[in-house]
Design an enzyme around this catalytic site. Structure first.
Site, PDB file in Angstrom:
ATOM      1  N   ASN A  11       4.471  -5.123   2.353  1.00 31.67           N
ATOM      2  CA  ASN A  11       5.205  -3.887   2.634  1.00 31.67           C
ATOM      3  C   ASN A  11       6.042  -4.072   3.896  1.00 31.67           C
ATOM      4  OD1 ASN A  11       3.639  -2.933   5.035  1.00 31.67           O
ATOM      5  ND2 ASN A  11       1.971  -2.956   3.554  1.00 31.67           N
ATOM      6  N   LYS A  65       0.517 -21.908  -9.337  1.00 35.08           N
ATOM      7  CA  LYS A  65       1.747 -21.106  -9.426  1.00 35.08           C
ATOM      8  C   LYS A  65       1.986 -20.644 -10.863  1.00 35.08           C
ATOM      9  CE  LYS A  65       6.632 -21.240  -8.545  1.00 35.08           C
ATOM     10  NZ  LYS A  65       7.796 -22.084  -8.409  1.00 35.08           N
ATOM     11  N   PHE A  87      -3.655   6.673  10.756  1.00 34.07           N
ATOM     12  CA  PHE A  87      -2.239   7.006  10.710  1.00 34.07           C
ATOM     13  C   PHE A  87      -1.896   7.537   9.329  1.00 34.07           C
ATOM     14  CE2 PHE A  87      -0.022   5.606  14.520  1.00 34.07           C
ATOM     15  CZ  PHE A  87      -1.100   5.099  15.214  1.00 34.07           C
ATOM     16  N   LYS A 105     -10.423  11.002   4.678  1.00 35.89           N
ATOM     17  CA  LYS A 105     -10.815   9.710   5.251  1.00 35.89           C
ATOM     18  C   LYS A 105     -12.008   9.843   6.195  1.00 35.89           C
ATOM     19  CE  LYS A 105      -6.861   7.230   4.206  1.00 35.89           C
ATOM     20  NZ  LYS A 105      -6.680   5.827   3.834  1.00 35.89           N
TER      21      LYS A 105
HETATM   22  O1  C5P Z   1      -2.181   4.161   3.181  1.00 38.50           O
HETATM   23  P1  C5P Z   1      -2.777   5.430   3.718  1.00 38.50           P
HETATM   24  O2  C5P Z   1      -1.796   6.526   3.846  1.00 38.50           O
HETATM   25  O3  C5P Z   1      -4.051   5.806   3.047  1.00 38.50           O
HETATM   26  O4  C5P Z   1      -3.151   5.042   5.242  1.00 38.50           O
HETATM   27  C1  C5P Z   1      -3.702   5.995   6.098  1.00 38.50           C
HETATM   28  C2  C5P Z   1      -4.570   5.343   7.121  1.00 38.50           C
HETATM   29  O5  C5P Z   1      -5.613   4.600   6.484  1.00 38.50           O
HETATM   30  C3  C5P Z   1      -3.909   4.360   8.066  1.00 38.50           C
HETATM   31  O6  C5P Z   1      -4.479   4.573   9.319  1.00 38.50           O
HETATM   32  C4  C5P Z   1      -4.292   3.002   7.508  1.00 38.50           C
HETATM   33  O7  C5P Z   1      -4.381   2.035   8.523  1.00 38.50           O
HETATM   34  C5  C5P Z   1      -5.640   3.262   6.892  1.00 38.50           C
HETATM   35  N1  C5P Z   1      -5.938   2.462   5.708  1.00 38.50           N
HETATM   36  C6  C5P Z   1      -6.970   1.544   5.743  1.00 38.50           C
HETATM   37  N2  C5P Z   1      -7.293   0.832   4.616  1.00 38.50           N
HETATM   38  C7  C5P Z   1      -6.620   1.019   3.457  1.00 38.50           C
HETATM   39  C8  C5P Z   1      -5.575   1.947   3.408  1.00 38.50           C
HETATM   40  C9  C5P Z   1      -5.252   2.632   4.562  1.00 38.50           C
HETATM   41  O8  C5P Z   1      -7.568   1.355   6.804  1.00 38.50           O
HETATM   42  N3  C5P Z   1      -6.951   0.328   2.389  1.00 38.50           N
END
Ligand code: C5P
Length: 397
Positions: free
Chosen positions: A208, A286, A323, A341
């Site tokens: 990304n 590959k 975040f 979360k």
């Molecule tokens: O991608 P998403 O919006 O869910 O990310 C929100 C937060 O979750 C961010 O702080 C990101 O670092 C964390 N995150 C994570 N592991 C993931 C997806 C996101 O720690 N697999």
């Protein structure tokens, strides 16, 4: 600057011991006083004479040197310093430290001390990756010992990989950070940053656009307030800050593993843009183009690192910050995300292309906590980082 600070430098017996001479020079350049100690094996690589000449002080080598005991007992020697630095920290020295041995001057000093300790490991890559070293490292981290390096690269033994001692400049920055007084002194904080790369085959991956700029700025701001920062970064464009323990990873699975081994911490800031999915079966070779046939990639969900850490029953960091990069309904989505979360704070920002935030210099964030939403004005990413670091310091005080 390190003026007025005293470093007790324990030199272990590895080929990287030659770098300790440069380290002494750099520490002295910054104004630190250096008391050198050499293990028996270290003396096979560098002489007490050259070490002592550079340090401008006596080099200590022997536990049973009665004159030294009369001048300064080993207990005293271990306590007059502001910081003990073990460089190079060999596999053997790490094992002794983890096991609490005290059978020579270096290990006895390390046992007798109440001064903070930092190690710069250096060893062959197989030794570094050996299960015993992994266990010892985890024990030492759990005991509150700071670790700088090792770096990855060509090694004196002809192999390539992690195990090379951190460069003297890196160690000096880590020493500076460890001795920086600030509201976060004594606090260990983990920061994840950058994108993750999810492999498809040996040459292709899914990625990304995260630059790692915000995570890097946060790690630097936390270190400048005196925190010990463990910086776990995916392959980012922004180089990692100085004075933090950098752990470089590629995939989400590796990031989770690195986060788990960095615990316990007082706070975790999860700024990485972790890929939500990985390719279910990474191809070992590959994937070839085949006439008229398109490859089908099946996906599997990645672990949610933030949610897993937030849900920890034992050993959860006191403060967990996530975040939320959103393109619409920023506040509503981020508020829901905080609940889902299970983290304490969410820093939410609008990353619609027209804002220029993704990969840009500035950020406009909202701090969402249990007590509501705080809107921060648009400001540089380093100012966002400073403000967040100050808030974290208040929360952990
Ligand atoms: O991608 P998403 O919006 O869910 O990310 C929100 C937060 O979750 C961010 O702080 C990101 O670092 C964390 N995150 C994570 N592991 C993931 C997806 C996101 O720690 N697999």
């Amino acid at each position: 600057m390190l003026a007025g600070k005293r470093i007790l430098l324990i030199i272990g017996g590895g080929i990287a011991a030659y770098k300790s001479l440069e380290l002494i020079r750099r520490l002295k350049e910054r104004g630190a006083a250096v008391t050198p100690v050499l293990t028996r094996a270290a003396q096979e690589f560098v002489t007490p004479l050259s070490v002592s000449a550079l340090a401008g002080e006596k080099a200590y080598t022997d536990l049973f040197d009665l004159t030294d005991e009369a001048e300064m007992g080993h207990i005293n020697l271990s306590r007059v310093a502001d910081l003990i630095v073990v460089a190079p920290a060999t596999a053997d020295l790490m094992a002794k430290m983890a096991g609490g041995h005290a059978d020579d001057l270096a290990s006895t000093l390390l046992m007798a001390t109440d001064t903070p300790v930092m190690i710069a490991p250096a060893m062959n890559v197989r030794m570094w990756e050996h299960a015993a070293t992994r266990r010892n490292l985890a024990t030492l981290k759990g005991d509150g010992i700071r670790v700088v390096g090792p770096d990855k690269g060509d090694m004196a033994c002809g192999e390539f990989g992690p195990g090379r001692m951190a460069e003297p400049g890196e160690i000096v920055e880590a020493v500076q950070a460890a001795l920086t007084d600030g509201p976060l002194k004594g606090k260990r904080i983990l920061v994840t940053s950058g994108p993750t790369h999810e492999p498809i085959d040996p040459v292709r991956y899914i990625a990304n656009r995260s630059s790692g700029a915000q995570g890097t700025a946060i790690a630097a701001a936390l270190a400048s307030l005196g925190a010990e920062v463990v910086f776990i970064t995916g392959p980012a464009d922004t180089p990692p800050p100085e004075g933090v323990d950098v752990i470089a990873v590629q995939s989400a699975a590796q990031m989770l593993e690195a986060v788990e081994s960095a615990l316990p911490v007082n706070a975790g800031v999860f700024a990485a843009a972790v890929a939500d999915w990985r390719v279910k079966r990474e191809s070992g070779s590959k994937i070839k183009k085949q006439d008229g046939e398109l490859p089908v990639l099946e996906f599997a969900e990645n672990p949610d690192i933030l949610a897993q850490v937030s849900a920890m029953k034992a050993g959860r960091p006191r403060l967990v910050v996530g975040f939320a990069a959103e393109t619409d309904d920023v506040i509503a989505n981020a508020t829901a995300k905080r609940k889902r979360k299970g983290c304490d704070w969410i820093l939410a920002n609008d990353v619609s292309p027209e804002t220029g935030i993704m990969g840009g210099e500035e950020n406009a964030v909202h701090l969402i906590s249990e007590s509501g939403v705080e809107d921060w004005p648009r400001m540089g990413k380093s100012e966002v980082a400073r403000k967040l670091a100050e808030r974290i310091a208040q929360a952990l005080a």
